[in-house]
Write an enzyme that holds these catalytic residues in place. Structure first.
Site, PDB file in Angstrom:
ATOM      1  N   ASN A 190      55.168  57.161  35.301  1.00  0.00           N
ATOM      2  CA  ASN A 190      56.513  56.984  34.744  1.00  0.00           C
ATOM      3  C   ASN A 190      57.263  58.295  34.964  1.00  0.00           C
ATOM      4  O   ASN A 190      57.048  59.261  34.239  1.00  0.00           O
ATOM      5  CB  ASN A 190      56.419  56.636  33.254  1.00  0.00           C
ATOM      6  CG  ASN A 190      57.799  56.552  32.603  1.00  0.00           C
ATOM      7  OD1 ASN A 190      58.822  56.587  33.289  1.00  0.00           O
ATOM      8  ND2 ASN A 190      57.823  56.454  31.284  1.00  0.00           N
ATOM      9  N   TRP A 191      58.135  58.282  35.947  1.00  0.00           N
ATOM     10  CA  TRP A 191      58.870  59.508  36.291  1.00  0.00           C
ATOM     11  C   TRP A 191      59.963  59.849  35.278  1.00  0.00           C
ATOM     12  O   TRP A 191      60.560  60.916  35.347  1.00  0.00           O
ATOM     13  CB  TRP A 191      59.509  59.364  37.678  1.00  0.00           C
ATOM     14  CG  TRP A 191      58.560  59.445  38.830  1.00  0.00           C
ATOM     15  CD1 TRP A 191      57.214  59.702  38.777  1.00  0.00           C
ATOM     16  CD2 TRP A 191      58.883  59.269  40.208  1.00  0.00           C
ATOM     17  NE1 TRP A 191      56.689  59.689  40.040  1.00  0.00           N
ATOM     18  CE2 TRP A 191      57.693  59.432  40.943  1.00  0.00           C
ATOM     19  CE3 TRP A 191      60.070  58.983  40.896  1.00  0.00           C
ATOM     20  CZ2 TRP A 191      57.655  59.327  42.339  1.00  0.00           C
ATOM     21  CZ3 TRP A 191      60.028  58.875  42.285  1.00  0.00           C
ATOM     22  CH2 TRP A 191      58.834  59.046  42.993  1.00  0.00           C
ATOM     23  N   LYS A 192      60.264  58.911  34.386  1.00  0.00           N
ATOM     24  CA  LYS A 192      61.363  59.123  33.426  1.00  0.00           C
ATOM     25  C   LYS A 192      62.629  59.538  34.197  1.00  0.00           C
ATOM     26  O   LYS A 192      62.846  59.040  35.302  1.00  0.00           O
ATOM     27  CB  LYS A 192      60.950  60.128  32.354  1.00  0.00           C
ATOM     28  CG  LYS A 192      59.617  59.702  31.696  1.00  0.00           C
ATOM     29  CD  LYS A 192      59.274  60.433  30.449  1.00  0.00           C
ATOM     30  CE  LYS A 192      57.958  59.871  29.906  1.00  0.00           C
ATOM     31  NZ  LYS A 192      57.568  60.451  28.633  1.00  0.00           N
ATOM     32  N   HIS A 243      59.742  51.280  25.879  1.00  0.00           N
ATOM     33  CA  HIS A 243      59.242  52.662  25.813  1.00  0.00           C
ATOM     34  C   HIS A 243      59.804  53.329  24.553  1.00  0.00           C
ATOM     35  O   HIS A 243      60.951  53.090  24.173  1.00  0.00           O
ATOM     36  CB  HIS A 243      59.664  53.438  27.063  1.00  0.00           C
ATOM     37  CG  HIS A 243      58.920  54.737  27.186  1.00  0.00           C
ATOM     38  ND1 HIS A 243      59.272  55.843  26.462  1.00  0.00           N
ATOM     39  CD2 HIS A 243      57.819  55.069  27.899  1.00  0.00           C
ATOM     40  CE1 HIS A 243      58.421  56.823  26.742  1.00  0.00           C
ATOM     41  NE2 HIS A 243      57.527  56.383  27.608  1.00  0.00           N
ATOM     42  N   GLU A 278      60.981  56.147  24.078  1.00  0.00           N
ATOM     43  CA  GLU A 278      62.232  56.888  24.300  1.00  0.00           C
ATOM     44  C   GLU A 278      63.426  55.935  24.291  1.00  0.00           C
ATOM     45  O   GLU A 278      64.516  56.301  23.841  1.00  0.00           O
ATOM     46  CB  GLU A 278      62.131  57.689  25.607  1.00  0.00           C
ATOM     47  CG  GLU A 278      61.176  58.873  25.443  1.00  0.00           C
ATOM     48  CD  GLU A 278      60.427  59.277  26.687  1.00  0.00           C
ATOM     49  OE1 GLU A 278      60.840  58.903  27.796  1.00  0.00           O
ATOM     50  OE2 GLU A 278      59.398  59.977  26.544  1.00  0.00           O
ATOM     51  N   GLU A 332      51.014  53.739  23.611  1.00  0.00           N
ATOM     52  CA  GLU A 332      51.531  55.104  23.728  1.00  0.00           C
ATOM     53  C   GLU A 332      51.849  55.649  22.334  1.00  0.00           C
ATOM     54  O   GLU A 332      52.968  55.423  21.819  1.00  0.00           O
ATOM     55  CB  GLU A 332      52.808  55.119  24.569  1.00  0.00           C
ATOM     56  CG  GLU A 332      52.600  54.706  26.010  1.00  0.00           C
ATOM     57  CD  GLU A 332      53.608  55.369  26.944  1.00  0.00           C
ATOM     58  OE1 GLU A 332      53.188  55.882  27.980  1.00  0.00           O
ATOM     59  OE2 GLU A 332      54.817  55.381  26.623  1.00  0.00           O
ATOM     60  N   GLY A 344      54.310  63.733  25.770  1.00  0.00           N
ATOM     61  CA  GLY A 344      54.958  64.987  26.138  1.00  0.00           C
ATOM     62  C   GLY A 344      54.574  66.172  25.276  1.00  0.00           C
ATOM     63  O   GLY A 344      55.217  67.222  25.349  1.00  0.00           O
ATOM     64  N   SER A 348      50.294  62.206  27.132  1.00  0.00           N
ATOM     65  CA  SER A 348      49.590  63.432  27.557  1.00  0.00           C
ATOM     66  C   SER A 348      48.278  63.134  28.266  1.00  0.00           C
ATOM     67  O   SER A 348      47.292  63.863  28.111  1.00  0.00           O
ATOM     68  CB  SER A 348      49.368  64.374  26.363  1.00  0.00           C
ATOM     69  OG  SER A 348      50.618  64.795  25.850  1.00  0.00           O
TER      70      SER A 348
END
Ligand code: 13P
Length: 254
Positions: free
Chosen positions: A11-13, A98, A100, A170, A176, A210
């Site tokens: 997942n490159w975000k 997600h 975020e 997650e 992160g 992570s």
């Protein structure tokens, strides 16, 4: 012998331009050549990079992933991208729910459910993210939170539809932060996820938060962890491939 094929998704975000994408794939494709025989591997990129990914990955079995979609097929929805549009670009996976998006963009269990139905209708595999926050983790309500998210997201699906979904566990506090969930605790909650709704015995459940080359072997050795949804460690092609190799040492043998 497990029947579930290992799956690793980067997942490159909100990182990388189309030019960065081409450079990444040039390196990644060559190094991934042996690993793709043992696992499904996909890169989930920002919308603006998807066409560059499609072109750069031509002839490869590495999958293309998106990071979100809207649930309507088309219409006056400024700024949105639909499942049929993603299908037309060769997208095979799409992350939904997600943390975020839940935290910063108002994603709810209800909108996650609408997006999953749209994706399944477009033959795109939804990667449905669930996980508890730091506060929920410390309050001991992780199981209840995850169950609520799963029920909201998957409650209206048939068992066959649920088997086609990927669930990503997650824990928000692990994303992160460099502090991954320990492997046994992750497996306990992922076992709970697998049992909490019909059809998930066959579904792939992957871990995110992570995940690194240094912890991928321990995590993937657990019976309910079928791979990873990898953020920062997927941004460098060599690091991501090293992580996948570490996971496959044990996923292969399981
Ligand atoms: P990190 O691997 O950077 O913790 O991110 C995980 C994640 O959010 C993947 O979707």
């Amino acid at each position: 012998m497990r029947g579930r094929r290992p799956l690793f998704v980067g997942n490159w975000k909100m990182f990388k331009t189309p030019e960065d994408t081409r450079a990444y794939v040039d390196a990644f494709r060559i190094m991934a050549a042996e690993l793709v025989a043992q696992a499904d591997i996909a890169l989930a990129a920002p919308f603006v990079d998807l066409d560059a990914l499609r072109v750069a990955l031509e002839g490869s079995t590495i999958g293309i992933g998106a990071q979100d979609c809207f649930w309507e097929a088309e219409g006056a929805f400024t700024g949105e991208v639909s499942a049929p549009m993603l299908s037309a670009l060769g997208v095979q996976y799409c992350i939904v729910g997600h943390s975020e998006r839940r935290e910063f963009f108002g994603e709810t269990d209800e909108t996650v459910s609408l997006k999953i139905s749209a994706l399944l209708g477009g033959n795109i595999t939804p990667i449905v993210c669930v996980g508890e926050t730091h506060a929920e983790h410390h309050a001991g309500t992780s199981f209840a939170r995850v169950e609520q998210q799963l029920h909201g997201a998957l409650g209206s699906l048939s068992d066959a539809e649920r088997a086609a979904v990927v669930v990503a566990y997650e824990p928000v506090w692990a994303i992160g932060t460099g502090l991954a969930c320990d492997a046994e605790s992750a497996d306990t909650i992922m076992n709970f996820i697998r049992r909490s709704a019909g059809g998930l015995d066959e579904a792939r459940i992957i871990y995110g938060g992570s995940m690194k080359p240094a912890n991928a072997t321990a995590l993937c050795a657990q019976p309910n962890i079928d791979g990873g949804l990898v953020g920062s460690a997927s941004l460098d092609p060599a690091e991501f491939l090293s992580l996948i190799s570490c996971g496959l040492q044990v996923l292969d043998a399981r």
